[in-house]
Structures are given as structure tokens and as C-alpha cells.
Design a protein around this motif. Structure first.
Motif, PDB file in Angstrom:
ATOM      1  N   THR A  43       0.863  -1.241  -0.056  1.00  0.00           N
ATOM      2  CA  THR A  43      -0.110   0.052   0.067  1.00  0.00           C
ATOM      3  C   THR A  43       0.948   1.346  -0.098  1.00  0.00           C
ATOM      4  N   ALA A  44       2.071   1.095   0.691  1.00  0.00           N
ATOM      5  CA  ALA A  44       3.058   2.367   0.628  1.00  0.00           C
ATOM      6  C   ALA A  44       3.564   2.653  -0.853  1.00  0.00           C
ATOM      7  N   ALA A  45       3.672   1.457  -1.594  1.00  0.00           N
ATOM      8  CA  ALA A  45       4.309   1.675  -2.902  1.00  0.00           C
ATOM      9  C   ALA A  45       3.251   2.148  -3.874  1.00  0.00           C
ATOM     10  N   LEU A  46       1.767   1.859  -3.560  1.00  0.00           N
ATOM     11  CA  LEU A  46       0.706   2.290  -4.425  1.00  0.00           C
ATOM     12  C   LEU A  46       0.578   3.841  -4.144  1.00  0.00           C
ATOM     13  N   ALA A  47       0.859   4.318  -2.787  1.00  0.00           N
ATOM     14  CA  ALA A  47       0.899   5.541  -2.509  1.00  0.00           C
ATOM     15  C   ALA A  47       1.938   6.410  -3.144  1.00  0.00           C
ATOM     16  N   GLY A  48       3.083   5.917  -3.126  1.00  0.00           N
ATOM     17  CA  GLY A  48       4.297   6.461  -3.907  1.00  0.00           C
ATOM     18  C   GLY A  48       3.943   6.478  -5.283  1.00  0.00           C
ATOM     19  N   LEU A  49       3.364   5.310  -6.030  1.00  0.00           N
ATOM     20  CA  LEU A  49       3.146   5.327  -7.334  1.00  0.00           C
ATOM     21  C   LEU A  49       1.980   6.715  -7.683  1.00  0.00           C
TER      22      LEU A  49
ATOM     23  N   ASP B 170       9.207  14.133 -14.600  1.00  0.00           N
ATOM     24  CA  ASP B 170      10.381  13.299 -14.888  1.00  0.00           C
ATOM     25  C   ASP B 170      11.184  13.333 -13.682  1.00  0.00           C
ATOM     26  N   LYS B 171      10.595  13.693 -12.410  1.00  0.00           N
ATOM     27  CA  LYS B 171      11.586  13.755 -11.283  1.00  0.00           C
ATOM     28  C   LYS B 171      11.523  12.264 -10.670  1.00  0.00           C
ATOM     29  N   HIS B 172      12.593  12.042  -9.735  1.00  0.00           N
ATOM     30  CA  HIS B 172      12.870  10.995  -9.085  1.00  0.00           C
ATOM     31  C   HIS B 172      12.325  11.059  -7.721  1.00  0.00           C
ATOM     32  N   LEU B 173      11.666   9.792  -6.957  1.00  0.00           N
ATOM     33  CA  LEU B 173      11.183   9.779  -5.769  1.00  0.00           C
ATOM     34  C   LEU B 173      12.313   9.813  -4.708  1.00  0.00           C
ATOM     35  N   ARG B 174      12.516  10.892  -3.990  1.00  0.00           N
ATOM     36  CA  ARG B 174      13.688  10.935  -3.007  1.00  0.00           C
ATOM     37  C   ARG B 174      13.255  10.552  -1.497  1.00  0.00           C
ATOM     38  N   SER B 175      12.102  10.709  -1.239  1.00  0.00           N
ATOM     39  CA  SER B 175      11.731  10.270   0.278  1.00  0.00           C
ATOM     40  C   SER B 175      10.306  10.145   0.258  1.00  0.00           C
ATOM     41  N   LEU B 176       9.869   9.175   1.050  1.00  0.00           N
ATOM     42  CA  LEU B 176       8.272   8.745   1.260  1.00  0.00           C
ATOM     43  C   LEU B 176       7.948   8.565   2.679  1.00  0.00           C
ATOM     44  N   GLN B 177       7.498   9.226   3.326  1.00  0.00           N
ATOM     45  CA  GLN B 177       7.037   9.217   5.058  1.00  0.00           C
ATOM     46  C   GLN B 177       5.550   8.838   4.818  1.00  0.00           C
ATOM     47  N   THR B 178       5.371   7.228   5.246  1.00  0.00           N
ATOM     48  CA  THR B 178       3.926   6.773   5.456  1.00  0.00           C
ATOM     49  C   THR B 178       3.485   6.374   6.665  1.00  0.00           C
ATOM     50  N   ILE B 179       2.174   6.850   6.869  1.00  0.00           N
ATOM     51  CA  ILE B 179       1.571   6.437   8.159  1.00  0.00           C
ATOM     52  C   ILE B 179       0.512   5.612   7.943  1.00  0.00           C
ATOM     53  N   PHE B 180       0.411   4.422   8.637  1.00  0.00           N
ATOM     54  CA  PHE B 180      -0.670   3.391   8.638  1.00  0.00           C
ATOM     55  C   PHE B 180      -1.610   3.557   9.369  1.00  0.00           C
ATOM     56  N   SER B 181      -2.878   4.318   9.106  1.00  0.00           N
ATOM     57  CA  SER B 181      -3.795   4.729  10.008  1.00  0.00           C
ATOM     58  C   SER B 181      -4.901   3.757  10.305  1.00  0.00           C
ATOM     59  N   ARG B 182      -5.263   2.814   9.481  1.00  0.00           N
ATOM     60  CA  ARG B 182      -6.097   1.801   9.475  1.00  0.00           C
ATOM     61  C   ARG B 182      -5.845   0.327   8.607  1.00  0.00           C
TER      62      ARG B 182
END
Length: 293
Positions: free
Chosen positions: A46-52, A60-72
């Protein structure tokens, strides 16, 4: 993106194809039972889906960071993603992503994307990489796929990791505060996002696969030394330190974990075969004493 302006983006990974579609105002993805553990969506997926979903606005930018909170806990069915632009610059952009099911938020994420020119060609050298055994010399770990069939998309070789579920629940849990293992795509996993793909899509496949690796194994470092306890991942924060490459080859995952009261903290790194640290991550976990018995 299709000719009509609608979004339909697919990225192939070792654990399956990630797909989001819709418009910039409303994106959706289908969470299948296949990518769930005990009826709840695998957090790395699910985190990968959020990043996608965020990447659909990042050009054309690259993903540099992803902060994910799993709330449910997400369950099989449709996920709806709301992506809000926080920063839209020439070389960097930031987005807030919220995933919903039945109008309830199940995940929130903050994503930074940067132009390739801002990223180093490689990360820093891993200080102990030269002392690590090669993937070929390490025993295979096959029992993980019995927990979730989709995890069989990873080839796993133990440096410091349990070789059976019985060992993991027994002697492995009795002491220590870390894990180390080689992880890569299993042979014949069914495709490559690099075939005919742009460098951005190719690099995104590596980034999203890294999220799945971290979420699959970070908690295990905290579970060591906590025999009989159960844990639940609360969040996952990941940073990448170099220009992305293809999601191929083996990666050394090293993680440590410590428990303070009923909250555990973990820290991990991913080191490429070149010996350079590609990504780092931290995660918090809620501890449930005796729940793992």
C-alpha cells in the motif's frame, strides 16, 4: 497517461504489478486478497501504491523520500487516492497522499521528488560491506512465502536470519537486536519494468520495491529479543541517496530494532552489490505483549 489525459500507470515489481488509474483529482487502485496478510493489506504494497500515485504528478522527477503513516488496516477492495500538491518547483516537488476505503483514511504519506541533477550517482560506501558474505554463499530462506504467497517473489538469503518459521518463533527470537539478509527478485518472477520503460519508470520500480523490502523485514529486527510478543507497524519513512537504477540484482538489507515501553523503533539500510548504501528507513511499531504466542 493516456491520450485523453486519463492516468493509467503500471509498474512491475518482484511482488507483482502496481497499478493506479483515474485522473489527477482522483486515482484508484485495486487491493487484492493476494497482497494481504491475515486479511489486511501488506503495508509495503500500500505504501508503494501511494508512492506510485504521487509519481503520476511528478513528471520526470525521481522519488527522494516517502513518509507513510498506516492509520487503518486496508482490506481487499478498491483504494481511492487523493494527491495534493504541496510544492511544485523546477527541481523539486512535494505531495501529500491520502488513501481511503469506504471514506475512511487507511494511509497518509508525504512524498518528495527531485530532479535527477540533484541526486548523487551513488550513495555512501557501507562501512562493513567487505566483511559480509556473498549472496551465493548464504542459505536460502524459503519459509517466508508460506506466510504470504506474494512474498515468494523475493529470493531471500540469510546472513543473520532464521532459516525456518520454527526457528524464527523460537531460538531466533531469544536474543539479538538485528537482522541481515540478501533480498532480490526470485528467478522467473514474471517481468521487468525496465523493458521498454523510461529511466523514470525503471527507477521508480527500484524505489517501490525497496519500500516492500523494508516493510517486510524491519519489524523482524525489533521482534528479536521479544519472544512471544506481537507487533504492528505504525509508519515507514524511507530516504534514497542516489540516482535510481534497475530493480535487479541482490540487495543487502541490514536492520536493528529497540523497544521502549510498548513502542519499538527500527532502522535499516539497503546496500547494493557495489557496496554503496542505496536507501535508509525507519519505522515505529506498536508492541502487543504475548500476542505472538
Amino acid at each position: 497517461m493516456t491520450a485523453s489525459g486519463d492516468i493509467d500507470t503500471i509498474v512491475a515489481t518482484a511482488l507483482g504489478e502496481l497499478r493506479v488509474r483515474g485522473s489527477s483529482a482522483r486515482l484508484t487502485a485495486e487491493l487484492s486478497a493476494y497482497h494481504c496478510l491475515d486479511g489486511r493489506g501488506f503495508g509495503g504494497w500500500t505504501a508503494a501504491l501511494a508512492g506510485l500515485a504521487a509519481s503520476c504528478l511528478a513528471a520526470d522527477k525521481h522519488l527522494r523520500s516517502l513518509q507513510t503513516i498506516f492509520s487503518r488496516g486496508a482490506v481487499p477492495g478498491e483504494l481511492t487516492f487523493e494527491v495534493t500538491t504541496l510544492v511544485e518547483g523546477r527541481t523539486a516537488s512535494a505531495y501529500r497522499v491520502t488513501a481511503y476505503q469506504t471514506d475512511q483514511p487507511v494511509l497518509a504519506a508525504l512524498a518528495w521528488f527531485t530532479a535527477p541533477s540533484l541526486l548523487a550517482p551513488t550513495g555512501l560506501p557501507s562501512p562493513d560491506f567487505a566483511t559480509q558474505p556473498t549472496p551465493e554463499s548464504c542459505p536460502r530462506v524459503d519459509w517466508i512465502a508460506k506466510i504470504g504467497e506474494f512474498l515468494g517473489g523475493f529470493e531471500i538469503r540469510a546472513v543473520d536470519y532464521a532459516l525456518s518459521q520454527a526457528e524464527f518463533e523460537g531460538p531466533f527470537r531469544d536474543g539479538g537486536d538485528g537482522v541481515a539478509l540478501w533480498v532480490g527478485a526470485a528467478a522467473g518472477w514474471g517481468g521487468s519494468a525496465e523493458t521498454g520503460a523510461s529511466a523514470v519508470v525503471s527507477g521508480l520500480a527500484e524505489r517501490l520495491t525497496d519500500l516492500m523490502m523494508f516493510d517486510a523485514f524491519l519489524m523482524d529486527a525489533a521482534l528479536r529479543g521479544r519472544p512471544g510478543d506481537g507487533m504492528l507497524t505504525l509508519d515507514l519513512t524511507t530516504e534514497w541517496h542516489a540516482t535510481p537504477g534497475p530493480a535487479t540484482g541482490m540487495t543487502l538489507l541490514q536492520a536493528t530494532g529497540h523497544t521502549h515501553g510498548l513502542v519499538a523503533s527500527t532502522h535499516g539500510t539497503l546496500t547494493s552489490l557495489s557496496g554503496h548504501i542505496r536507501a535508509t528507513a525507519t519505522s515505529q511499531c506498536r508492541v502487543y505483549p504475548g500476542a505472538g504466542r
